[in-house]
Design an enzyme around this catalytic site. Structure first.
Site, PDB file in Angstrom:
ATOM      1  N   HIS A  90       1.037 123.640 -65.597  1.00  0.00           N
ATOM      2  CA  HIS A  90       0.786 124.395 -64.344  1.00  0.00           C
ATOM      3  C   HIS A  90      -0.718 124.127 -63.888  1.00  0.00           C
ATOM      4  O   HIS A  90      -0.811 123.809 -62.774  1.00  0.00           O
ATOM      5  CB  HIS A  90       0.841 125.999 -64.662  1.00  0.00           C
ATOM      6  CG  HIS A  90       2.239 126.589 -65.031  1.00  0.00           C
ATOM      7  ND1 HIS A  90       2.568 127.226 -66.141  1.00  0.00           N
ATOM      8  CD2 HIS A  90       3.333 126.562 -64.245  1.00  0.00           C
ATOM      9  CE1 HIS A  90       3.736 127.690 -66.181  1.00  0.00           C
ATOM     10  NE2 HIS A  90       4.324 126.991 -65.014  1.00  0.00           N
ATOM     11  N   LYS A 123      13.896 135.822 -65.073  1.00  0.00           N
ATOM     12  CA  LYS A 123      13.906 135.011 -66.295  1.00  0.00           C
ATOM     13  C   LYS A 123      13.495 135.977 -67.750  1.00  0.00           C
ATOM     14  O   LYS A 123      13.487 135.632 -68.802  1.00  0.00           O
ATOM     15  CB  LYS A 123      12.770 133.934 -66.606  1.00  0.00           C
ATOM     16  CG  LYS A 123      13.240 132.748 -65.545  1.00  0.00           C
ATOM     17  CD  LYS A 123      12.338 131.847 -65.632  1.00  0.00           C
ATOM     18  CE  LYS A 123      12.590 130.567 -64.492  1.00  0.00           C
ATOM     19  NZ  LYS A 123      11.546 129.541 -64.636  1.00  0.00           N
ATOM     20  N   ARG A 159       8.373 118.018 -62.440  1.00  0.00           N
ATOM     21  CA  ARG A 159       8.212 117.251 -63.615  1.00  0.00           C
ATOM     22  C   ARG A 159       8.903 115.770 -63.722  1.00  0.00           C
ATOM     23  O   ARG A 159       8.627 114.896 -64.109  1.00  0.00           O
ATOM     24  CB  ARG A 159       8.249 118.147 -64.786  1.00  0.00           C
ATOM     25  CG  ARG A 159       7.271 119.211 -65.201  1.00  0.00           C
ATOM     26  CD  ARG A 159       7.803 120.248 -66.109  1.00  0.00           C
ATOM     27  NE  ARG A 159       8.721 120.931 -65.487  1.00  0.00           N
ATOM     28  CZ  ARG A 159       9.447 121.971 -66.034  1.00  0.00           C
ATOM     29  NH1 ARG A 159       8.692 122.505 -67.162  1.00  0.00           N
ATOM     30  NH2 ARG A 159      10.427 122.619 -65.238  1.00  0.00           N
ATOM     31  N   SER A 203       7.025 126.611 -70.105  1.00  0.00           N
ATOM     32  CA  SER A 203       6.619 127.983 -70.763  1.00  0.00           C
ATOM     33  C   SER A 203       7.793 128.124 -71.658  1.00  0.00           C
ATOM     34  O   SER A 203       7.689 128.445 -72.945  1.00  0.00           O
ATOM     35  CB  SER A 203       6.579 128.985 -69.797  1.00  0.00           C
ATOM     36  OG  SER A 203       5.650 128.712 -68.692  1.00  0.00           O
TER      37      SER A 203
HETATM   38  O1  PNS Z   1       8.069 129.415 -62.311  1.00  0.00           O
HETATM   39  P1  PNS Z   1       9.402 129.877 -61.814  1.00  0.00           P
HETATM   40  O2  PNS Z   1      10.134 130.991 -62.614  1.00  0.00           O
HETATM   41  O3  PNS Z   1      10.115 128.567 -61.756  1.00  0.00           O
HETATM   42  O4  PNS Z   1       8.887 130.319 -60.375  1.00  0.00           O
HETATM   43  C1  PNS Z   1      10.043 130.537 -59.420  1.00  0.00           C
HETATM   44  C2  PNS Z   1       9.690 131.467 -58.256  1.00  0.00           C
HETATM   45  C3  PNS Z   1       8.451 132.662 -58.645  1.00  0.00           C
HETATM   46  C4  PNS Z   1       8.839 130.449 -57.395  1.00  0.00           C
HETATM   47  C5  PNS Z   1      10.801 131.919 -57.591  1.00  0.00           C
HETATM   48  O5  PNS Z   1      11.678 132.691 -58.359  1.00  0.00           O
HETATM   49  C6  PNS Z   1      10.591 132.780 -56.194  1.00  0.00           C
HETATM   50  O6  PNS Z   1      10.035 132.644 -55.555  1.00  0.00           O
HETATM   51  N1  PNS Z   1      10.942 134.208 -56.440  1.00  0.00           N
HETATM   52  C7  PNS Z   1      10.714 135.180 -55.533  1.00  0.00           C
HETATM   53  C8  PNS Z   1      11.945 135.680 -55.010  1.00  0.00           C
HETATM   54  C9  PNS Z   1      12.383 134.622 -53.664  1.00  0.00           C
HETATM   55  O7  PNS Z   1      11.712 134.595 -52.716  1.00  0.00           O
HETATM   56  N2  PNS Z   1      13.536 134.197 -53.928  1.00  0.00           N
HETATM   57  C10 PNS Z   1      14.050 133.438 -52.774  1.00  0.00           C
HETATM   58  C11 PNS Z   1      13.487 131.963 -53.005  1.00  0.00           C
HETATM   59  S1  PNS Z   1      14.857 130.665 -52.827  1.00  0.00           S
END
Ligand code: PNS
Length: 163
Positions: A17, A41, A90, A128
């Site tokens: 990150h 998650k 990645r 993570s």
């Molecule tokens: O680190 P991560 O868990 O891969 O991040 C995922 C994240 C936070 C980017 C994604 O879950 C997100 O944007 N969640 C907010 C809810 C949302 O907007 N969902 C629709 C996106 S398609």
């Protein structure tokens, strides 16, 4: 002022990150790292700790802010005045899900662009989830997370083992 958003669960923040954050901070005037409050998650660390660990990790960057968000990412980006969402890639396996999210976000807010940055290849296997698993089993996670995160993970799992 060109603002970018780097969203994630950051449970906890890793050096992968941080590699992406460093790159994004050189592209934007202002980078807002957004820590998702209600990640599906089921995060190990509560939101306050994830924000605090992330803040500590980026404290040397003058143009980075760390905050939490809930609800739709595109709404958060709009509130922050961001023109781009940054996501790290990645390996090709990340691409499918990232593309799906990027296209959905574009559908929701057409003016907001998603930009993918490639993390350094030395972090291509770091996540993570895998860090927590290795730490839980007593493996060495040095060099893969910032030192304060390594110390927190070690302390947490040592305490669990002595329970
Ligand atoms: O680190 P991560 O868990 O891969 O991040 C995922 C994240 C936070 C980017 C994604 O879950 C997100 O944007 N969640 C907010 C809810 C949302 O907007 N969902 C629709 C996106 S398609």
């Amino acid at each position: 002022m060109f603002t970018a958003i780097y969203p994630g669960s950051f449970d906890p923040i890793t050096n992968g990150h941080l590699d992406v954050i460093g790159r994004a901070s050189r592209l934007a005037d202002r980078l807002v790292v957004g820590v998702l409050l209600n990640s599906n998650k089921n995060p190990m660390y509560p939101i306050e700790e994830r924000v605090e660990m992330t803040r500590e990790a980026v404290k040397s960057y003058p143009n980075i802010e760390v905050t939490h968000f809930d609800g739709l990412l595109v709404e958060f980006a709009e509130r922050e005045g961001a023109r781009i969402i940054v996501r790290g890639i990645r390996a090709i396996s990340d691409y499918e899900f990232e593309l799906q999210m990027a296209l959905m976000n574009r559908r929701l807010k057409p003016d907001l662009e998603t930009v993918f940055l490639m993390a350094g290849e030395q972090y291509s296997f770091v996540s993570s989830r895998i860090i927590k698993e290795v730490a839980r089993l007593g493996g060495d996670i040095g060099g893969m997370v910032p030192p304060h995160v390594e110390a927190l993970l070690k302390a947490r799992f040592e305490k669990e083992l002595t329970k």
